[in-house]
Design an enzyme around this catalytic site. Structure first.
Site, PDB file in Angstrom:
ATOM      1  CB  CYS A 195      -6.025   8.349  11.662  1.00  0.00           C
ATOM      2  SG  CYS A 195      -7.634   8.248  12.479  1.00  0.00           S
ATOM      3  CG  HIS A 247      -6.203   6.993  17.265  1.00  0.00           C
ATOM      4  ND1 HIS A 247      -5.222   7.762  16.660  1.00  0.00           N
ATOM      5  CD2 HIS A 247      -6.976   6.504  16.242  1.00  0.00           C
ATOM      6  CE1 HIS A 247      -5.391   7.741  15.354  1.00  0.00           C
ATOM      7  NE2 HIS A 247      -6.448   6.987  15.076  1.00  0.00           N
TER       8      HIS A 247
END
Length: 427
Positions: A179, A354
């Site tokens: 991420c 996300h």
């Protein structure tokens, strides 16, 4: 090519969005300002009553099929069969976002094909298509293979497809740090431009929204089980129970200030510096004390020659997981509270969910929008802040003031931390 004697200034000149809160800059700006989320009920596996029921969905697009001929997209985009047959679902989103960013920056194909223009990308590939294509191979005992299956599915798929589409010659590179991937891409793009190796770099991220790429995180208890889209993603709140998966595509154009000014480009913001670090703690959990992220922020501020007290806004990585948000809150207290600084802090993942590897470039683009349009997004869905947020300035409403300095944080599995510092460009 002669290199500059001092680092050159690096600026943001183009933005492109295919996201859960909008597929163009105007829509994204409105939703950020009004704190309007893009989360919806989502059926990851048809016919199954799964405990995870919400995702950040991409409106106007339909890429649920494993064959491109069934995909649907807005009429303003056109694609040939040769382009579509090598794309994963997120590749379609990424190309649309990149087309937007290139047009927004006022670039033409001749600019993209120059030796001083690069492309940096990140995605996890397409587990969805890979599952399908490998199933075809095994079911046929190796007699049937998808000719371009590898190109469409592995982590480098955006590199392959986008560099060919735009005729890139200066550089092409992919980043894989979970991420933190597109934030790493932005940092290294900054270096290439500041050092005079390239004049501009297009940074692109994309991710599928499928059971294969998203629901798998349920195995490590990372996903929210909250079925209510209005409260499922609530970073820093005591009631948070995991992140909401999202995806799509986002693109950002970085250029040297000299090149941008020479061609009269609009400048959204300056990328003033960056820093990175590693936790060395756990495969999937951030250092509980936030030491790694604090070090990344410290390095980024030093590189940008900026004091903590000069920062107006922090766009937090905070994904709405208990451990991750707490770690970041402690890192923020270390860097800002201990220096007597009280920047506004929020995580826009409350609105978008996300988006994994593309989160960094998407949220940096959000920061550039906020700077240019004169507002600071509040923390949506926050009711009861975690006690570890004590002393932090986390506004629940949008602030109608342009931030002069922004810190953007990203963290990934394995303890990869990146912080970027953006500075407002004089009008």
């Amino acid at each position: 090519m002669s290199l500059p004697s001092a680092p050159r200034r690096v600026v943001v000149t183009g933005l492109g969005f295919i996201t859960s809160i909008g597929n163009d800059r105007a829509t994204v700006t409105r939703h950020l300002r009004e704190l309007r989320h893009g989360l919806e009920p989502f059926d990851f596996i048809s016919g199954s009553d799964l405990p995870v029921k919400v995702a950040g969905t991409i409106k106007e697009f339909d890429t649920r099929s494993d064959h491109y001929s069934d995909w649907r997209w807005p009429a303003r985009y056109t694609f040939t069969r040769d382009v579509l047959r090598t794309l994963p679902p997120h590749g379609l989103h990424a190309i649309c976002a990149t087309d937007e960013a290139i047009a927004d920056a006022g670039l033409v194909r001749e600019d993209l094909a120059r030796d001083d223009t690069g492309l940096f990308t990140a995605s996890a590939g397409s587990p969805f298509l890979q599952h399908k294509y490998l199933g075809t191979m095994y079911d046929s005992k190796g007699d049937r293979l998808v000719p371009l299956g590898v190109v469409a599915t592995i982590a480098g798929t955006l590199n392959f497809n986008l560099s060919t589409r735009y005729g890139m010659r200066g550089a092409v590179c992919g980043f894989v740090s979970a991420c933190a991937s597109t934030s790493h891409a932005l940092g290294y793009a900054y270096d290439e431009i500041a050092l005079g190796r390239l004049e501009r770099v297009i940074v692109v991220g994309g991710e599928d929204i499928t059971a294969d790429s998203t629901y798998s995180f349920h195995a490590v208890r990372a996903l929210s089980r909250n079925p209510d889209p209005a409260t499922a993603s609530r970073p820093f709140d005591t009631a948070r129970d995991g992140f909401v998966g999202s995806g799509g595509g986002a693109a950002l154009v970085l250029e040297s200030a000299e090149a941008a000014q020479a061609r009269g480009a609009r400048i959204y913001a300056e990328l003033a510096g960056w820093g990175q670090s590693a936790d060395g703690y756990n495969i999937a959990i951030s250092d509980p004390e936030g030491r790694g992220l604090a070090l990344a922020m410290k390095r980024a501020l030093a590189a940008a020659r900026t004091a903590p007290t000069e920062v107006d806004y922090v766009n937090a990585h905070a994904t709405s997981t208990v451990a991750g948000d707490r770690s970041e809150a402690r890192a923020l207290r270390t860097i800002f509270s201990e220096a007597g600084a009280t920047p506004a802090i929020s995580s826009t993942k409350a609105l978008t969910g996300h988006a994994l590897s593309m989160a960094g470039v998407m949220e940096t683009a959000f920061c550039a929008v906020a700077m240019a349009e004169g507002f600071i997004p509040g923390q949506a869905h926050l009711v009861n802040p975690d006690p570890d947020c004590e002393g932090l300035n986390i506004p629940r409403e949008t602030i109608a003031r342009a931030p002069n300095v922004i810190v953007k944080n990203s963290s990934g599995f394995g303890g990869s931390n990146v912080s970027l510092v953006l500075r407002r460009w004089p009008a």
